[in-house]
Design an enzyme around this catalytic site. Structure first.
Site, PDB file in Angstrom:
ATOM      1  N   CYS A   1      -0.762 -28.340   5.464  1.00  0.00           N
ATOM      2  CA  CYS A   1      -1.799 -27.647   4.707  1.00  0.00           C
ATOM      3  C   CYS A   1      -3.134 -28.376   4.824  1.00  0.00           C
ATOM      4  O   CYS A   1      -3.386 -29.355   4.113  1.00  0.00           O
ATOM      5  CB  CYS A   1      -1.385 -27.533   3.245  1.00  0.00           C
ATOM      6  SG  CYS A   1      -2.647 -26.760   2.230  1.00  0.00           S
TER       7      CYS A   1
ATOM      8  N   CYS B   1      -5.289 -28.539   1.708  1.00  0.00           N
ATOM      9  CA  CYS B   1      -4.816 -29.464   0.658  1.00  0.00           C
ATOM     10  C   CYS B   1      -5.141 -30.910   1.046  1.00  0.00           C
ATOM     11  O   CYS B   1      -5.513 -31.715   0.201  1.00  0.00           O
ATOM     12  CB  CYS B   1      -3.306 -29.398   0.478  1.00  0.00           C
ATOM     13  SG  CYS B   1      -2.591 -27.788   0.568  1.00  0.00           S
ATOM     14  N   ASP B   2      -4.941 -31.256   2.316  1.00  0.00           N
ATOM     15  CA  ASP B   2      -4.928 -32.668   2.693  1.00  0.00           C
ATOM     16  C   ASP B   2      -6.055 -33.102   3.637  1.00  0.00           C
ATOM     17  O   ASP B   2      -6.214 -34.294   3.898  1.00  0.00           O
ATOM     18  CB  ASP B   2      -3.577 -33.012   3.346  1.00  0.00           C
ATOM     19  CG  ASP B   2      -2.419 -32.735   2.399  1.00  0.00           C
ATOM     20  OD1 ASP B   2      -2.598 -32.944   1.185  1.00  0.00           O
ATOM     21  OD2 ASP B   2      -1.351 -32.303   2.860  1.00  0.00           O
TER      22      ASP B   2
END
Ligand code: NDP
Length: 314
Positions: A134, A137-138
């Site tokens: 992701c 997200c990261d």
């Protein structure tokens, strides 16, 4: 045990839209959120293509609004995961992880899909330590680092392009010599000076103890293995529909997507409907998921009206 008119399993755009329509139709739906309340949009940042949000909307904010709207019309939202189902007779039964068994006259499945992993040595061990599925997200954790993205579809192009906001260099590893991504997404990635491509290449092992340090890859033509140093490794090879608990009761295709009648959310079991990414391998957009959630609720409402159980309807 009370029998509900409708249970909705899943809390992405499909599930909440189904809940909004069903609640406004007086079906008093009970919605189970699942392991990832809000679904995949909770893992995204800005959504720019949700109609009506001209300035864009953050994924988690959009899901909070949908949840609020579903609750406003009387949806009972339960933060729990359905672990097994019994669709062999009406009322249908579902068992939750923490709140026991529930039953309902009709069911809407909107359990979505999850990112696929490569399943190679080192991948599990290094998740969260350089390995991710992701980017939104990261990606933030990879400022000025080198990142490898695996995949040749729209997801890979999108993730790679997004990661160039942070990374100093992004290498896309493609297992063949061609991309599956749409032309516009390919061009966007190919024009980006931070992105390069490694063709005919497959990762076979992720290397690192505390953190990822490199990826062992194999060249599909020469079969020669080599190690590419990297700080980050993002898997973007598609999604798997979340349908394990419904098989074999519900018919699914080879990949696991729920089979449904054309232009319909009806499954092989009358009274059980499916909507959103769990039936859609093609579009996978929040707005198409919401549209099919609406269809599922309208179909469930009509089906309940035409098939009233004893003591209900009429
Ligand atoms: P796709 O199935 O389209 O692409 C998957 C890619 O991963 C393919 O290039 C495939 O290679 C590769 N792949 C699969 N398994 C492996 C493996 N084990 N090792 C290496 N590579 C592998 O999935 P996407 O998630 O990219 O897209 C799914 C759908 O969602 C599409 O319809 C897409 O258009 C849509 N989408 C749209 C977006 C947008 O419009 N903004 C963004 C993201 C997705 P191969 O081609 O060789 O099979």
């Amino acid at each position: 045990m009370d029998t509900q008119k409708l249970i909705i399993i899943g809390s992405g755009p499909a599930g909440y839209t189904a809940a909004i329509y069903a609640a406004r139709a007086d079906l008093a739906p009970v919605l189970f959120t699942g392991q990832q309340p809000g679904g995949q949009l909770m893992l995204t940042s800005e959504v720019e293509n949700w109609p009506g949000e001209a300035d864009g909307v953050m994924g988690p904010d959009l899901m909070e609004k949908l949840k609020k709207q579903a609750a406003k019309f009387g949806t009972q939202i339960i933060d729990d995961t359905i672990t097994s189902v019994d669709f062999s007779s009406r009322p249908f039964k579902v068992t939750s992880a923490s709140n026991g068994e529930f039953q309902a006259e009709s069911i809407i499945i909107s359990t979505g899909a999850s990112a696929k992993w490569l399943d190679i040595p080192g991948e599990k061990k290094l998740q969260g330590r350089g390995v991710s599925a992701c980017a939104t997200c990261d990606g933030f954790f990879f400022r000025d680092k080198k990142i490898i993205v695996v995949g040749g579809g729209d997801s890979a192009m999108e993730e790679a392009t997004f990661l160039t906001k942070f990374a100093r260099e992004v290498v896309i590893i493609v297992r063949t010599d061609k991309l599956r991504a749409s032309k516009i997404m390919q061009e966007k990635a190919q024009k980006n000076p931070k992105i390069s491509f490694l063709w005919n290449t497959s990762p076979v092992e992720l290397i690192g103890e505390e953190r990822l340090t490199g990826v062992k890859v194999v060249d599909a033509r020469t079969k020669i293995e080599s190690v590419v140093d990297t700080d980050g490794f993002f898997v973007a090879i598609g999604h798997q529909p979340n349908t394990k608990i419904f098989v074999p009761a519900i018919d699914v295709d080879q990949v696991g997507y729920i089979k449904h009648a054309p232009d319909s959310t009806a499954t092989n079991i009358p009274g059980v409907f499916a909507c959103g990414d769990v039936i859609d391998a093609h579009y996978r957009q929040a707005v198409t998921a919401a549209g099919s959630g609406c269809m599922a609720a309208l179909q469930a409402e009509r089906w309940l009206a035409n098939n009233p159980p004893p003591g209900m309807g009429e």
